[in-house]
Design an enzyme around this catalytic site. Structure first.
Site, PDB file in Angstrom:
ATOM      1  N   ARG A 112     -14.877   7.373  15.274  1.00 18.71           N
ATOM      2  CA  ARG A 112     -14.435   6.936  13.926  1.00 18.71           C
ATOM      3  C   ARG A 112     -13.368   7.838  13.320  1.00 18.71           C
ATOM      4  O   ARG A 112     -13.189   7.872  12.106  1.00 18.71           O
ATOM      5  CB  ARG A 112     -15.617   6.814  12.964  1.00 18.71           C
ATOM      6  CG  ARG A 112     -16.634   5.813  13.439  1.00 18.71           C
ATOM      7  CD  ARG A 112     -17.557   5.364  12.332  1.00 18.71           C
ATOM      8  NE  ARG A 112     -18.474   4.371  12.842  1.00 18.71           N
ATOM      9  CZ  ARG A 112     -19.653   4.652  13.384  1.00 18.71           C
ATOM     10  NH1 ARG A 112     -20.065   5.904  13.460  1.00 18.71           N
ATOM     11  NH2 ARG A 112     -20.404   3.691  13.835  1.00 18.71           N
ATOM     12  N   LYS A 134       1.597   4.886  10.896  1.00 20.24           N
ATOM     13  CA  LYS A 134       1.291   3.631  11.602  1.00 20.24           C
ATOM     14  C   LYS A 134       0.984   3.953  13.062  1.00 20.24           C
ATOM     15  O   LYS A 134       1.786   4.613  13.730  1.00 20.24           O
ATOM     16  CB  LYS A 134       2.486   2.679  11.561  1.00 20.24           C
ATOM     17  CG  LYS A 134       2.637   1.921  10.264  1.00 20.24           C
ATOM     18  CD  LYS A 134       3.742   0.877  10.402  1.00 20.24           C
ATOM     19  CE  LYS A 134       3.951   0.100   9.120  1.00 20.24           C
ATOM     20  NZ  LYS A 134       5.100  -0.831   9.225  1.00 20.24           N
ATOM     21  N   GLU A 176      17.566   3.121  15.111  1.00 16.99           N
ATOM     22  CA  GLU A 176      16.757   3.380  13.909  1.00 16.99           C
ATOM     23  C   GLU A 176      17.503   4.299  12.942  1.00 16.99           C
ATOM     24  O   GLU A 176      17.368   4.176  11.729  1.00 16.99           O
ATOM     25  CB  GLU A 176      15.395   3.987  14.266  1.00 16.99           C
ATOM     26  CG  GLU A 176      14.476   3.078  15.091  1.00 16.99           C
ATOM     27  CD  GLU A 176      13.803   1.958  14.279  1.00 16.99           C
ATOM     28  OE1 GLU A 176      13.967   1.892  13.045  1.00 16.99           O
ATOM     29  OE2 GLU A 176      13.102   1.134  14.906  1.00 16.99           O
ATOM     30  N   LYS A 215      12.527   8.287   5.127  1.00 15.50           N
ATOM     31  CA  LYS A 215      11.296   7.574   5.466  1.00 15.50           C
ATOM     32  C   LYS A 215      10.135   8.095   4.616  1.00 15.50           C
ATOM     33  O   LYS A 215       9.296   7.317   4.153  1.00 15.50           O
ATOM     34  CB  LYS A 215      10.975   7.720   6.956  1.00 15.50           C
ATOM     35  CG  LYS A 215       9.670   7.021   7.291  1.00 15.50           C
ATOM     36  CD  LYS A 215       9.638   6.297   8.568  1.00 15.50           C
ATOM     37  CE  LYS A 215       8.342   5.501   8.671  1.00 15.50           C
ATOM     38  NZ  LYS A 215       8.071   4.997   9.992  1.00 15.50           N
ATOM     39  N   GLU A 225       2.268  -0.675   3.004  1.00 15.11           N
ATOM     40  CA  GLU A 225       3.227  -1.777   3.100  1.00 15.11           C
ATOM     41  C   GLU A 225       2.750  -3.018   2.348  1.00 15.11           C
ATOM     42  O   GLU A 225       2.803  -4.135   2.852  1.00 15.11           O
ATOM     43  CB  GLU A 225       3.456  -2.107   4.598  1.00 15.11           C
ATOM     44  CG  GLU A 225       4.759  -2.818   4.842  1.00 15.11           C
ATOM     45  CD  GLU A 225       5.116  -2.919   6.321  1.00 15.11           C
ATOM     46  OE1 GLU A 225       5.047  -1.904   7.036  1.00 15.11           O
ATOM     47  OE2 GLU A 225       5.453  -4.024   6.738  1.00 15.11           O
ATOM     48  N   ARG A 230       7.921  -0.455   1.564  1.00 21.35           N
ATOM     49  CA  ARG A 230       7.941  -0.018   2.970  1.00 21.35           C
ATOM     50  C   ARG A 230       8.534  -1.100   3.869  1.00 21.35           C
ATOM     51  O   ARG A 230       9.144  -0.803   4.895  1.00 21.35           O
ATOM     52  CB  ARG A 230       6.518   0.344   3.426  1.00 21.35           C
ATOM     53  CG  ARG A 230       6.503   0.936   4.816  1.00 21.35           C
ATOM     54  CD  ARG A 230       5.189   1.615   5.159  1.00 21.35           C
ATOM     55  NE  ARG A 230       5.262   2.208   6.474  1.00 21.35           N
ATOM     56  CZ  ARG A 230       4.442   3.147   6.926  1.00 21.35           C
ATOM     57  NH1 ARG A 230       3.483   3.607   6.161  1.00 21.35           N
ATOM     58  NH2 ARG A 230       4.574   3.633   8.146  1.00 21.35           N
ATOM     59  N   ASN A 234      11.750  -2.678   7.818  1.00 17.56           N
ATOM     60  CA  ASN A 234      11.719  -3.697   8.872  1.00 17.56           C
ATOM     61  C   ASN A 234      13.064  -4.382   9.068  1.00 17.56           C
ATOM     62  O   ASN A 234      13.150  -5.377   9.798  1.00 17.56           O
ATOM     63  CB  ASN A 234      10.643  -4.753   8.562  1.00 17.56           C
ATOM     64  CG  ASN A 234       9.253  -4.151   8.615  1.00 17.56           C
ATOM     65  OD1 ASN A 234       9.017  -3.198   9.337  1.00 17.56           O
ATOM     66  ND2 ASN A 234       8.344  -4.689   7.816  1.00 17.56           N
ATOM     67  N   HIS A 237      13.975  -5.872  12.330  1.00 20.96           N
ATOM     68  CA  HIS A 237      12.761  -5.903  13.150  1.00 20.96           C
ATOM     69  C   HIS A 237      12.136  -7.292  13.259  1.00 20.96           C
ATOM     70  O   HIS A 237      11.409  -7.558  14.205  1.00 20.96           O
ATOM     71  CB  HIS A 237      11.725  -4.913  12.607  1.00 20.96           C
ATOM     72  CG  HIS A 237      12.068  -3.478  12.934  1.00 20.96           C
ATOM     73  ND1 HIS A 237      13.214  -2.869  12.484  1.00 20.96           N
ATOM     74  CD2 HIS A 237      11.420  -2.544  13.688  1.00 20.96           C
ATOM     75  CE1 HIS A 237      13.253  -1.607  12.932  1.00 20.96           C
ATOM     76  NE2 HIS A 237      12.181  -1.397  13.658  1.00 20.96           N
ATOM     77  N   HIS A 241      11.815  -7.781  16.964  1.00 18.90           N
ATOM     78  CA  HIS A 241      10.515  -7.877  17.646  1.00 18.90           C
ATOM     79  C   HIS A 241      10.405  -9.188  18.419  1.00 18.90           C
ATOM     80  O   HIS A 241       9.829  -9.227  19.509  1.00 18.90           O
ATOM     81  CB  HIS A 241       9.356  -7.783  16.643  1.00 18.90           C
ATOM     82  CG  HIS A 241       9.028  -6.378  16.232  1.00 18.90           C
ATOM     83  ND1 HIS A 241       8.085  -6.072  15.279  1.00 18.90           N
ATOM     84  CD2 HIS A 241       9.526  -5.184  16.645  1.00 18.90           C
ATOM     85  CE1 HIS A 241       8.012  -4.754  15.126  1.00 18.90           C
ATOM     86  NE2 HIS A 241       8.887  -4.197  15.943  1.00 18.90           N
ATOM     87  N   HIS A 254      13.401  -0.946  22.687  1.00 20.52           N
ATOM     88  CA  HIS A 254      13.134  -1.314  21.295  1.00 20.52           C
ATOM     89  C   HIS A 254      14.416  -1.222  20.461  1.00 20.52           C
ATOM     90  O   HIS A 254      14.758  -2.149  19.724  1.00 20.52           O
ATOM     91  CB  HIS A 254      12.057  -0.388  20.727  1.00 20.52           C
ATOM     92  CG  HIS A 254      11.744  -0.632  19.278  1.00 20.52           C
ATOM     93  ND1 HIS A 254      11.086  -1.758  18.838  1.00 20.52           N
ATOM     94  CD2 HIS A 254      12.023   0.106  18.172  1.00 20.52           C
ATOM     95  CE1 HIS A 254      10.972  -1.696  17.515  1.00 20.52           C
ATOM     96  NE2 HIS A 254      11.531  -0.579  17.092  1.00 20.52           N
TER      97      HIS A 254
HETATM   98  N1  GLY Z   1       8.539   1.582  11.403  1.00 17.41           N
HETATM   99  C1  GLY Z   1       8.424   1.079  10.121  1.00 17.41           C
HETATM  100  C2  GLY Z   1       7.337   1.714   9.323  1.00 17.41           C
HETATM  101  O1  GLY Z   1       6.847   2.762   9.663  1.00 17.41           O
HETATM  102  O2  GLY Z   1       6.943   1.167   8.319  1.00 17.41           O
END
Ligand code: GLY
Length: 349
Positions: A112, A134, A176, A215, A225, A230, A234, A237, A241, A254
């Site tokens: 956990r 993330k 990026e 960031k 997000e 946030r 994207n 993306h 993606h 990527h």
């Molecule tokens: N890679 C985008 C974020 O961390 O929200």
């Protein structure tokens, strides 16, 4: 000796805060506690094998997006159990974005949740995935569909390691870096477009630091997000993606997919009248000069891409959401973009 700037950046989150330190990998490893497990990949270990093995048990995954799977995740959890890792054991991710995302998800769920430390060794992981908490893995149905928000205990950045990478990996990460310039910081285009920009450039450390600071500002304002802040990260993306999914993980990097996505999404913004006319051309030129792709034959498979976009977790409640530029350096989240315009933007890119 630290290989670059001595500065560090503090990032706060729901439970407290962590520090992003600019220091050498040797110093970072040395500082970590002895109750440690290191997750890395077979490429990275070639540069640091003896240092790591002298410190703690090490496990390697195969490099590449294919390793960000439930299968690798399960194997790593079993490895932790077999090596008798406890709730106090720290997991260190030493590698690129795949290692960081996967190891972070393992750390978030083993018993956990155990302490987690990130030492990103790719440009992409340094400026993006190692910061913001993330973590996750891909499912057969789409990218990053299983995961968590799990802030690390700390992050160490050593830009000197980037000089040991193949050139295409550096260029991959530059997608990026350009993204920050396009969405938030027009001034960044200046060093990036300057003569002689590359992995050897003396401003590299400062550029990486600036991206992390940008960031940090975003993720501290919208950690989960949910507030529409946030999600601006994207940009490129939603389409990117879908391109990655349709071309097949492992067949495109990527950053390459995101580069193509940024051009399509800049075009989409122009078509919707949100983006200054001419921005797509500028975005495309910057990326092409960087050696990044700006289009792909897969864009002709518009319907397949659209369906992948709806499967993406960014498509809230069946609506397509995009981070769209108003100009270079400024953007806005737009929800419910009409499908027909998305199809048209792909057709014209
Ligand atoms: N890679 C985008 C974020 O961390 O929200």
């Amino acid at each position: 000796m630290p290989s670059d700037s001595m500065k560090s950046i503090q990032i706060s989150h729901r439970y407290g805060s962590y520090e992003v330190r600019f220091e050498s990998i040797d110093s970072a490893i040395e500082r970590l506690p002895s109750d440690l497990r290191i997750i890395t990949d077979t490429n990275v270990v070639q540069h640091f094998g003896p240092l790591l093995e002298a410190k703690a048990p090490v496990v390697m995954i195969d490099p590449g997006e294919q390793s960000k799977s439930l299968k690798s995740y399960g194997s790593l959890l079993s490895w932790l159990a077999k090596t008798k890792a406890s709730r106090k054991t720290m997991i260190c991710a030493l590698g690129g974005g795949v290692v960081g995302d996967l190891a972070g998800f393992v750390a978030a769920t083993y018993m956990r949740g155990v302490p987690f430390y990130q030492i990103p060794t790719s440009l992409l992981a340094q400026v993006d995935s190692s910061v913001g908490g993330k973590v996750g893995v891909d499912l057969v149905e789409g990218k990053n569909l299983a995961g968590a928000f799990y802030p690390p205990s700390g992050v160490s950045i050593d830009v000197a390691v980037l000089r040991t990478l193949p050139v295409n990996q550096f260029v991959n990460g530059m997608a990026e870096v350009w993204k920050y310039a396009f969405i938030m910081d027009a001034g960044l285009t200046e060093p990036l477009a300057a003569e002689g920009w590359g992995v050897e450039h003396p401003a590299l450390g400062e550029v990486v630091r600036r991206c992390i600071a940008l960031k940090a500002e975003v993720v501290q304002g919208d950690e989960f997000e949910t507030l529409g802040l946030r999600a601006i990260l994207n940009f490129g993306h939603t389409v990117g993606h879908a391109v990655e999914y349709a071309v097949g993980y492992g067949n495109i990097l990527h950053g390459e997919a995101i580069s193509i996505g940024m051009v399509v999404e800049a075009k989409l913004g122009e078509m919707l009248g949100m983006t200054r006319k001419g921005v797509t051309q500028e975005v495309s030129q910057y990326l092409a000069n960087q050696g990044l792709p700006t289009t792909h034959s897969i864009l002709k498979s518009e319907r397949a891409l659209l369906s992948a976009m709806y499967g993406d977790k960014k498509a809230a409640g069946g609506n397509l959401a995009f981070s769209l530029l108003s100009d270079i350096g400024r953007c806005k989240l737009v929800e419910s973009v009409p499908e027909a315009t998305v199809l048209a933007a792909m057709r014209e890119s």
